[in-house]
Design a protein around this motif. Structure first.
Motif, PDB file in Angstrom:
ATOM      1  N   ARG A 206       8.117  -3.048  13.281  1.00  0.00           N
ATOM      2  CA  ARG A 206       9.122  -3.906  12.675  1.00  0.00           C
ATOM      3  C   ARG A 206       8.805  -4.159  11.196  1.00  0.00           C
ATOM      4  O   ARG A 206       7.677  -3.965  10.764  1.00  0.00           O
ATOM      5  N   ARG A 207       9.817  -4.601  10.463  1.00  0.00           N
ATOM      6  CA  ARG A 207       9.636  -4.904   9.046  1.00  0.00           C
ATOM      7  C   ARG A 207       9.268  -6.365   8.808  1.00  0.00           C
ATOM      8  O   ARG A 207       8.726  -6.706   7.769  1.00  0.00           O
ATOM      9  N   ARG A 208       9.602  -7.206   9.751  1.00  0.00           N
ATOM     10  CA  ARG A 208       9.245  -8.618   9.710  1.00  0.00           C
ATOM     11  C   ARG A 208       8.845  -9.041  11.108  1.00  0.00           C
ATOM     12  O   ARG A 208       9.138  -8.359  12.078  1.00  0.00           O
ATOM     13  N   GLY A 209       8.175 -10.197  11.207  1.00  0.00           N
ATOM     14  CA  GLY A 209       7.784 -10.649  12.527  1.00  0.00           C
ATOM     15  C   GLY A 209       7.321 -12.088  12.537  1.00  0.00           C
ATOM     16  O   GLY A 209       7.202 -12.740  11.485  1.00  0.00           O
ATOM     17  N   PRO A 210       7.054 -12.606  13.738  1.00  0.00           N
ATOM     18  CA  PRO A 210       6.620 -14.010  13.878  1.00  0.00           C
ATOM     19  C   PRO A 210       5.151 -14.165  13.517  1.00  0.00           C
ATOM     20  O   PRO A 210       4.274 -14.254  14.383  1.00  0.00           O
ATOM     21  N   LEU A 211       4.888 -14.229  12.231  1.00  0.00           N
ATOM     22  CA  LEU A 211       3.510 -14.252  11.747  1.00  0.00           C
ATOM     23  C   LEU A 211       2.732 -15.443  12.308  1.00  0.00           C
ATOM     24  O   LEU A 211       1.553 -15.318  12.668  1.00  0.00           O
ATOM     25  N   ALA A 212       3.378 -16.597  12.405  1.00  0.00           N
ATOM     26  CA  ALA A 212       2.678 -17.792  12.877  1.00  0.00           C
ATOM     27  C   ALA A 212       2.190 -17.628  14.320  1.00  0.00           C
ATOM     28  O   ALA A 212       1.156 -18.189  14.693  1.00  0.00           O
ATOM     29  N   GLY A 224     -11.208  -4.938  17.973  1.00  0.00           N
ATOM     30  CA  GLY A 224     -10.084  -4.003  18.000  1.00  0.00           C
ATOM     31  C   GLY A 224      -8.753  -4.717  17.864  1.00  0.00           C
ATOM     32  O   GLY A 224      -7.824  -4.207  17.211  1.00  0.00           O
ATOM     33  N   VAL A 225      -8.639  -5.899  18.472  1.00  0.00           N
ATOM     34  CA  VAL A 225      -7.418  -6.694  18.344  1.00  0.00           C
ATOM     35  C   VAL A 225      -7.251  -7.147  16.897  1.00  0.00           C
ATOM     36  O   VAL A 225      -6.147  -7.095  16.343  1.00  0.00           O
ATOM     37  N   ARG A 226      -8.325  -7.581  16.278  1.00  0.00           N
ATOM     38  CA  ARG A 226      -8.237  -8.065  14.886  1.00  0.00           C
ATOM     39  C   ARG A 226      -7.880  -6.915  13.938  1.00  0.00           C
ATOM     40  O   ARG A 226      -7.098  -7.098  12.992  1.00  0.00           O
ATOM     41  N   GLU A 227      -8.440  -5.744  14.187  1.00  0.00           N
ATOM     42  CA  GLU A 227      -8.105  -4.584  13.344  1.00  0.00           C
ATOM     43  C   GLU A 227      -6.636  -4.203  13.521  1.00  0.00           C
ATOM     44  O   GLU A 227      -5.924  -3.929  12.539  1.00  0.00           O
ATOM     45  N   ASP A 228      -6.152  -4.174  14.780  1.00  0.00           N
ATOM     46  CA  ASP A 228      -4.749  -3.849  15.017  1.00  0.00           C
ATOM     47  C   ASP A 228      -3.828  -4.884  14.387  1.00  0.00           C
ATOM     48  O   ASP A 228      -2.730  -4.559  13.928  1.00  0.00           O
ATOM     49  N   LEU A 229      -4.271  -6.148  14.348  1.00  0.00           N
ATOM     50  CA  LEU A 229      -3.475  -7.188  13.706  1.00  0.00           C
ATOM     51  C   LEU A 229      -3.272  -6.878  12.229  1.00  0.00           C
ATOM     52  O   LEU A 229      -2.168  -7.035  11.685  1.00  0.00           O
ATOM     53  N   ALA A 230      -4.318  -6.414  11.576  1.00  0.00           N
ATOM     54  CA  ALA A 230      -4.202  -6.074  10.157  1.00  0.00           C
ATOM     55  C   ALA A 230      -3.178  -4.960   9.936  1.00  0.00           C
ATOM     56  O   ALA A 230      -2.322  -5.047   9.047  1.00  0.00           O
ATOM     57  N   TRP A 231      -3.249  -3.910  10.753  1.00  0.00           N
ATOM     58  CA  TRP A 231      -2.305  -2.803  10.595  1.00  0.00           C
ATOM     59  C   TRP A 231      -0.890  -3.223  10.986  1.00  0.00           C
ATOM     60  O   TRP A 231       0.090  -2.708  10.431  1.00  0.00           O
ATOM     61  N   THR A 232      -0.761  -4.148  11.930  1.00  0.00           N
ATOM     62  CA  THR A 232       0.565  -4.596  12.362  1.00  0.00           C
ATOM     63  C   THR A 232       1.318  -5.275  11.231  1.00  0.00           C
ATOM     64  O   THR A 232       2.505  -5.005  10.992  1.00  0.00           O
ATOM     65  N   VAL A 233       0.659  -6.165  10.503  1.00  0.00           N
ATOM     66  CA  VAL A 233       1.350  -6.945   9.468  1.00  0.00           C
ATOM     67  C   VAL A 233       1.317  -6.257   8.107  1.00  0.00           C
ATOM     68  O   VAL A 233       1.877  -6.790   7.135  1.00  0.00           O
ATOM     69  N   ALA A 234       0.677  -5.093   8.020  1.00  0.00           N
ATOM     70  CA  ALA A 234       0.440  -4.452   6.721  1.00  0.00           C
ATOM     71  C   ALA A 234       1.712  -4.272   5.907  1.00  0.00           C
ATOM     72  O   ALA A 234       1.713  -4.483   4.695  1.00  0.00           O
ATOM     73  N   ARG A 235       2.807  -3.860   6.550  1.00  0.00           N
ATOM     74  CA  ARG A 235       4.042  -3.587   5.811  1.00  0.00           C
ATOM     75  C   ARG A 235       5.122  -4.630   6.067  1.00  0.00           C
ATOM     76  O   ARG A 235       6.283  -4.408   5.742  1.00  0.00           O
ATOM     77  N   TRP A 236       4.745  -5.742   6.652  1.00  0.00           N
ATOM     78  CA  TRP A 236       5.724  -6.809   6.862  1.00  0.00           C
ATOM     79  C   TRP A 236       6.068  -7.479   5.535  1.00  0.00           C
ATOM     80  O   TRP A 236       5.199  -7.628   4.657  1.00  0.00           O
ATOM     81  N   SER A 237       7.309  -7.905   5.429  1.00  0.00           N
ATOM     82  CA  SER A 237       7.730  -8.668   4.250  1.00  0.00           C
ATOM     83  C   SER A 237       7.734 -10.165   4.542  1.00  0.00           C
ATOM     84  O   SER A 237       8.216 -10.953   3.729  1.00  0.00           O
ATOM     85  N   THR A 238       7.185 -10.563   5.686  1.00  0.00           N
ATOM     86  CA  THR A 238       7.156 -11.968   6.082  1.00  0.00           C
ATOM     87  C   THR A 238       6.220 -12.762   5.173  1.00  0.00           C
ATOM     88  O   THR A 238       5.089 -12.331   4.919  1.00  0.00           O
ATOM     89  N   PRO A 239       6.640 -13.913   4.676  1.00  0.00           N
ATOM     90  CA  PRO A 239       5.727 -14.743   3.863  1.00  0.00           C
ATOM     91  C   PRO A 239       4.470 -15.104   4.650  1.00  0.00           C
ATOM     92  O   PRO A 239       4.526 -15.404   5.840  1.00  0.00           O
ATOM     93  N   GLY A 240       3.336 -15.075   3.966  1.00  0.00           N
ATOM     94  CA  GLY A 240       2.076 -15.417   4.597  1.00  0.00           C
ATOM     95  C   GLY A 240       1.207 -14.234   4.935  1.00  0.00           C
ATOM     96  O   GLY A 240       0.037 -14.403   5.293  1.00  0.00           O
ATOM     97  N   VAL A 241       1.743 -13.013   4.806  1.00  0.00           N
ATOM     98  CA  VAL A 241       0.949 -11.826   5.129  1.00  0.00           C
ATOM     99  C   VAL A 241      -0.270 -11.691   4.217  1.00  0.00           C
ATOM    100  O   VAL A 241      -1.381 -11.442   4.698  1.00  0.00           O
TER     101      VAL A 241
END
Length: 267
Positions: A206-212, A224-241
């Motif tokens: 997705r391009r945006r997501g529920p960051l909170a 592994g979960v923390r690393e995947d979290l970084a890649w998940t939000v990498a291209r999000w335009s959500t404020p707070g990334v």
């Protein structure tokens, strides 16, 4: 003199007549130059790349630029797939024409001129019918299209309907956000790593997501979960990334820190 055709946007026609064709494309080995194809006796084969190139969009359609090159001009010739393997052959222009004309099926072949085309080498520029050629790859008609992330064309005609009709098991379309959030809650606390990583995989498309809702995973005990979290939000335009990536950049696990560093490296 060897004759080739170069297909380009009609918006470039006036500039090409005046200044030639710029070496704007990248070929085998990173060389800059111009892609073209020999003018053969068969009109459909000569213009076989037209529909495929039109998929990328062009202002006013495409035009055919006929180019005359010296027979001794060195060019790269081979199938499109040979380019990535470094298997395209360096041959004189006349030899490239001879080889391709002698093929039983020259579809998917290309010629790359490793330099710009001079104005004096432009023979003529003419309109080209927009229906010649194959799309995707030769003989693609009747073959089930692939909807994986690497094959699909974002924003292409009918792309969303195609992905919904033929969903890819790994590349979606992803389940609705409410379903993913339900899976996130069902994973427990701190949460099953496998279930959480699957949820993150779908959110990464997705391009945006529920960051909170995802940010607490930065403290998950599984790296592994923390690393995947970084890649998940990498291209999000959500404020707070950026702030979340700042947190992950200080992670005690080196793989997580390296992931953040890779994300932040300029292209």
């Amino acid at each position: 003199m060897a004759m080739f055709v170069h297909l380009t946007s009609a918006a470039n026609a006036a500039r090409i007549r005046r200044s030639g064709i710029r070496a704007a494309s990248h070929g085998q080995g990173g060389a800059r130059g111009v892609y073209c194809f020999p003018v053969l006796a068969s009109y459909p084969l000569t213009h076989q790349w037209l529909r495929e190139l039109a998929r990328s969009g062009s202002r006013g359609g495409l035009v055919a630029v006929h180019v005359r090159l010296d027979d001794a001009q060195e060019v790269l010739a081979g199938r499109y797939g040979d380019r990535a393997r470094g298997a395209q052959a360096t041959v004189p222009a006349a030899e490239a024409v001879r080889r391709i004309a002698a093929l039983e099926d020259p579809r998917g072949w290309e010629v790359f001129v490793p330099r710009a085309i001079m104005p004096r080498e432009v023979h003529r520029v003419r309109a080209a019918p927009q229906v010649a050629g194959w799309r995707y790859l030769p003989d693609a008609h009747g073959v089930r299209p692939c909807t994986c992330f690497g094959c699909r064309v974002r924003g292409g005609y009918g792309a969303r309907r195609l992905r919904e009709r033929l969903p890819h098991p790994l590349d979606g379309p992803p389940p609705p956000a409410r379903i993913l959030l339900a899976r996130l809650a069902a994973a427990g606390d701190p949460g099953d790593p496998a279930a959480l990583r699957e949820v993150l995989h779908w959110f990464a498309l997705r391009r945006r997501g529920p960051l909170a809702r995802l940010a607490p995973l930065a403290a998950h005990p599984d790296p592994g979960v923390r690393e995947d979290l970084a890649w998940t939000v990498a291209r999000w335009s959500t404020p707070g990334v950026p702030a979340l990536l700042d947190t992950l950049a200080e992670d005690p696990d080196p793989d997580v820190r390296e992931a953040v560093e890779a994300i932040r490296e300029p292209d």
